[in-house]
Design an enzyme around this catalytic site. Structure first.
Site, PDB file in Angstrom:
ATOM      1  N   PRO A  79      61.088   5.929  49.293  1.00  0.00           N
ATOM      2  CG  PRO A  79      62.005   4.108  48.731  1.00  0.00           C
ATOM      3  CD  PRO A  79      62.145   5.117  49.006  1.00  0.00           C
ATOM      4  CB  SER A 108      57.291   1.834  46.593  1.00  0.00           C
ATOM      5  OG  SER A 108      57.134   1.119  46.714  1.00  0.00           O
ATOM      6  CD  GLN A 130      61.934  -0.172  45.343  1.00  0.00           C
ATOM      7  OE1 GLN A 130      60.607   0.734  45.413  1.00  0.00           O
ATOM      8  NE2 GLN A 130      61.994  -1.730  45.476  1.00  0.00           N
ATOM      9  CE1 TYR A 132      61.945  -4.180  47.656  1.00  0.00           C
ATOM     10  CE2 TYR A 132      60.051  -3.301  47.017  1.00  0.00           C
ATOM     11  CZ  TYR A 132      60.699  -3.268  47.932  1.00  0.00           C
ATOM     12  OH  TYR A 132      60.603  -3.178  48.949  1.00  0.00           O
ATOM     13  CB  THR A 158      64.772  -2.119  47.117  1.00  0.00           C
ATOM     14  OG1 THR A 158      64.517  -0.418  47.455  1.00  0.00           O
ATOM     15  CG2 THR A 158      64.658  -2.291  48.987  1.00  0.00           C
ATOM     16  CE  LYS A 228      65.191   2.873  50.205  1.00  0.00           C
ATOM     17  NZ  LYS A 228      64.234   1.044  51.106  1.00  0.00           N
ATOM     18  CG  HIS A 252      63.139  -2.465  53.607  1.00  0.00           C
ATOM     19  ND1 HIS A 252      63.105  -2.477  52.462  1.00  0.00           N
ATOM     20  CD2 HIS A 252      61.661  -1.895  53.867  1.00  0.00           C
ATOM     21  CE1 HIS A 252      61.831  -2.575  51.624  1.00  0.00           C
ATOM     22  NE2 HIS A 252      61.160  -1.974  52.569  1.00  0.00           N
ATOM     23  NE  ARG A 255      57.767  -1.039  56.552  1.00  0.00           N
ATOM     24  CZ  ARG A 255      56.186  -1.259  57.134  1.00  0.00           C
ATOM     25  NH1 ARG A 255      55.945  -1.248  57.893  1.00  0.00           N
ATOM     26  NH2 ARG A 255      55.795  -1.727  56.376  1.00  0.00           N
ATOM     27  CG  ASP A 283      66.599   5.357  54.020  1.00  0.00           C
ATOM     28  OD1 ASP A 283      66.631   4.331  54.759  1.00  0.00           O
ATOM     29  OD2 ASP A 283      65.037   5.218  53.182  1.00  0.00           O
ATOM     30  N   GLY A 285      64.835   6.898  60.590  1.00  0.00           N
ATOM     31  CA  GLY A 285      65.209   7.024  61.695  1.00  0.00           C
ATOM     32  C   GLY A 285      65.700   9.264  61.609  1.00  0.00           C
ATOM     33  NE  ARG A 287      60.746   8.856  62.510  1.00  0.00           N
ATOM     34  CZ  ARG A 287      60.887   8.373  61.513  1.00  0.00           C
ATOM     35  NH1 ARG A 287      61.979   8.726  60.323  1.00  0.00           N
ATOM     36  NH2 ARG A 287      61.054   6.874  62.177  1.00  0.00           N
TER      37      ARG A 287
HETATM   38  C1  LIG Z   1      55.211   1.710  55.278  1.00  0.00           C
HETATM   39  C2  LIG Z   1      56.279   1.535  54.301  1.00  0.00           C
HETATM   40  C3  LIG Z   1      56.799   0.907  53.825  1.00  0.00           C
HETATM   41  C4  LIG Z   1      58.051   1.233  52.565  1.00  0.00           C
HETATM   42  N1  LIG Z   1      58.145   0.193  51.643  1.00  0.00           N
HETATM   43  C5  LIG Z   1      59.233   0.648  50.588  1.00  0.00           C
HETATM   44  C6  LIG Z   1      58.819   0.418  49.015  1.00  0.00           C
HETATM   45  O1  LIG Z   1      58.182   0.044  48.971  1.00  0.00           O
HETATM   46  N2  LIG Z   1      60.053  -0.203  48.531  1.00  0.00           N
HETATM   47  C7  LIG Z   1      61.306   0.833  49.415  1.00  0.00           C
HETATM   48  O2  LIG Z   1      62.404   0.642  49.025  1.00  0.00           O
HETATM   49  N3  LIG Z   1      61.388   1.033  50.694  1.00  0.00           N
HETATM   50  C8  LIG Z   1      59.937   0.794  51.634  1.00  0.00           C
HETATM   51  N4  LIG Z   1      60.400   1.266  52.539  1.00  0.00           N
HETATM   52  C9  LIG Z   1      61.296   2.227  53.559  1.00  0.00           C
HETATM   53  C10 LIG Z   1      61.734   3.451  52.702  1.00  0.00           C
HETATM   54  O3  LIG Z   1      61.900   3.650  51.817  1.00  0.00           O
HETATM   55  C11 LIG Z   1      62.871   4.072  54.262  1.00  0.00           C
HETATM   56  O4  LIG Z   1      63.887   3.148  53.887  1.00  0.00           O
HETATM   57  C12 LIG Z   1      62.283   4.100  55.241  1.00  0.00           C
HETATM   58  O5  LIG Z   1      60.906   4.354  55.996  1.00  0.00           O
HETATM   59  C13 LIG Z   1      62.888   4.870  56.076  1.00  0.00           C
HETATM   60  O6  LIG Z   1      63.259   5.453  57.381  1.00  0.00           O
HETATM   61  P1  LIG Z   1      61.956   6.028  57.984  1.00  0.00           P
HETATM   62  O7  LIG Z   1      61.006   5.343  57.877  1.00  0.00           O
HETATM   63  O8  LIG Z   1      62.635   5.572  59.733  1.00  0.00           O
HETATM   64  O9  LIG Z   1      62.342   7.710  57.796  1.00  0.00           O
HETATM   65  C14 LIG Z   1      59.077   1.067  53.557  1.00  0.00           C
HETATM   66  C15 LIG Z   1      58.887   2.159  54.776  1.00  0.00           C
HETATM   67  C16 LIG Z   1      57.860   1.679  55.443  1.00  0.00           C
HETATM   68  C17 LIG Z   1      57.492   2.491  56.498  1.00  0.00           C
END
Ligand SMILES: Cc1cc2nc3c(=O)[nH]c(=O)nc-3n(C[C@H](O)[C@H](O)[C@H](O)COP(=O)(O)O)c2cc1C
Length: 363
Positions: A79, A108, A130, A132, A158, A228, A252, A255, A283, A285, A287
């Site tokens: 998501p 999401s 997903q 919240y 999440t 998650k 995440h 982030r 999830d 990294g 690639r």
């Molecule tokens: C820009 C962005 C927005 C995201 N938004 C959500 C979200 O709304 N809900 C959520 O559970 N995870 C969110 N994620 C996390 C992703 O679901 C996921 O865990 C993560 O991107 C995996 O890492 P990767 O980008 O290296 O593949 C977000 C990630 C990014 C980069």
């Protein structure tokens, strides 16, 4: 880069060129010093494959089963919020691409399309939602119900964001989600006439979730509820005890908590604790198809990609995502073939070992 993109890194470069610096910073960036963002990628490289030879195979397939249903490969789309920022079709295009690739898309809560619209855009595809959780329980339940009614076959809660991480790239660029971008799924759950800004949406979310809350949610939900944001064996055990239908090992995408464990490093202890009682996904990294192979060998049932799918969407819309997913599938199939495995299910811990430590002195 000359010609067509041939791997995820090429799509990353194309996306970076195409997007505004503020938007790119939001999608590419992580929390704090972005230590975890980088380590998520490098940690897969701390493992080496142990290929087996003379396996007598001439056909290989990437098909797998996730939550009791077939997928073309054990790689799903994670998501990602606000996808209309990179493509006008946003989550609808992402869903169509995932469906065409034969895999699951996880939508999401902060999507720029409603669950119903996404279901209509890709009626044949498999979708997860997903979630919240909101302070007002009625909002949480309404969100969940719309998704389940529209055929989403799992809910992914999440739990790693009781507060937002410090995304310093956004502070430096001054990026904010434009007011014109809405989250229609949340607005529909709020009820008629209650439009909210992005900031108001975050204020409505419940930071103080507990294990008993999760247990109730899972008991009330008609489809499996996955958790998650699990990074430790202790929390994986609690998740199983409290009714989780699956675990997503995730930070995440780097982030949230900078300097937490990279997901490749957290995965083995979680797999060992869960002992197959529920599916374990991971999830962060991923690639390359080889990263997926390593995740599976370490015991994951499937992996997810976030940014790579988003880079595909930014670079080439629906077709871009399809290409990214197909490249990763092809890479996984090649890795399987060269490891002597006919299918993802044949990868085991015997196919990986920790990379040798770098020498202390090079002289
Ligand atoms: C820009 C962005 C927005 C995201 N938004 C959500 C979200 O709304 N809900 C959520 O559970 N995870 C969110 N994620 C996390 C992703 O679901 C996921 O865990 C993560 O991107 C995996 O890492 P990767 O980008 O290296 O593949 C977000 C990630 C990014 C980069």
């Amino acid at each position: 880069m000359n010609g067509e993109p041939i791997n995820v890194a090429d799509f990353e470069a194309l996306a970076e060129k195409k997007l505004d610096p503020g938007v790119a910073g939001y999608f590419f960036g992580g929390a704090g010093d972005e230590w975890t963002l980088a380590e998520n990628v490098s940690a897969w490289g701390h493992w080496r494959l142990r290929p087996r030879i003379l396996a007598g195979l001439s056909e290989w397939g990437t098909g797998a089963e996730v939550l009791g249903a077939e997928v073309s490969m054990p790689l799903l789309v994670a998501p990602i919020a606000y996808q209309c920022l990179v493509d006008p079709e946003g989550e609808a295009a992402m869903a169509r691409a995932a469906a065409a690739a034969g895999t699951v898309m996880c939508l999401s809560t902060l999507a720029t399309k409603r669950p119903r619209e996404v279901a209509e855009a890709a009626p044949g595809g498999r979708r997860w939602f997903q979630l919240y959780c909101f302070k007002d329980e009625a909002i949480t339940r309404a969100l969940m119900e719309e998704a389940v009614d529209c055929g989403f076959d799992a809910v992914v809660v999440t739990v790693d964001a009781p507060r937002g991480g410090n995304r310093e790239r956004d502070q430096r660029t001054g990026f904010q989600i434009p007011a014109a971008i809405g989250v229609p799924g949340v607005e529909a759950a709020l009820g008629p006439g209650r439009a909210v800004t992005i900031e108001q949406t975050f204020d409505l979310m419940e930071p103080a979730l507990t294990w008993s809350y999760l247990e109730e949610l899972a008991a009330d939900c008609k489809v499996p509820v996955l958790v998650k944001g699990v990074l430790t064996a202790e929390d994986a055990e609690l998740a199983v005890e409290h009714g989780a239908g699956g675990i997503v090992v995730s930070n995440h995408g780097g982030r949230q908590l900078d300097r937490c464990l990279a997901t490749a490093d957290a995965l083995p202890e979680i797999v060992d604790t869960v002992e197959g009682r529920v599916p374990v996904l991971v999830d962060g990294g991923i690639r390359r198809g080889i990263d997926v192979a390593i995740a599976l060998a370490l015991g994951a049932d499937a992996a997810l990609v976030g940014r790579p799918a988003l880079w595909g969407l930014a670079a080439g819309g629906e077709a871009g995502v399809r290409r990214v997913l197909e490249l990763l599938r092809e890479e996984l199939e090649l890795a399987l073939a060269l490891c002597g495995c006919a299918s993802p299910a044949e990868l085991t811990r015997a196919h990986v070992q920790r990379a040798p430590a770098a020498p202390l002195y090079s002289g």
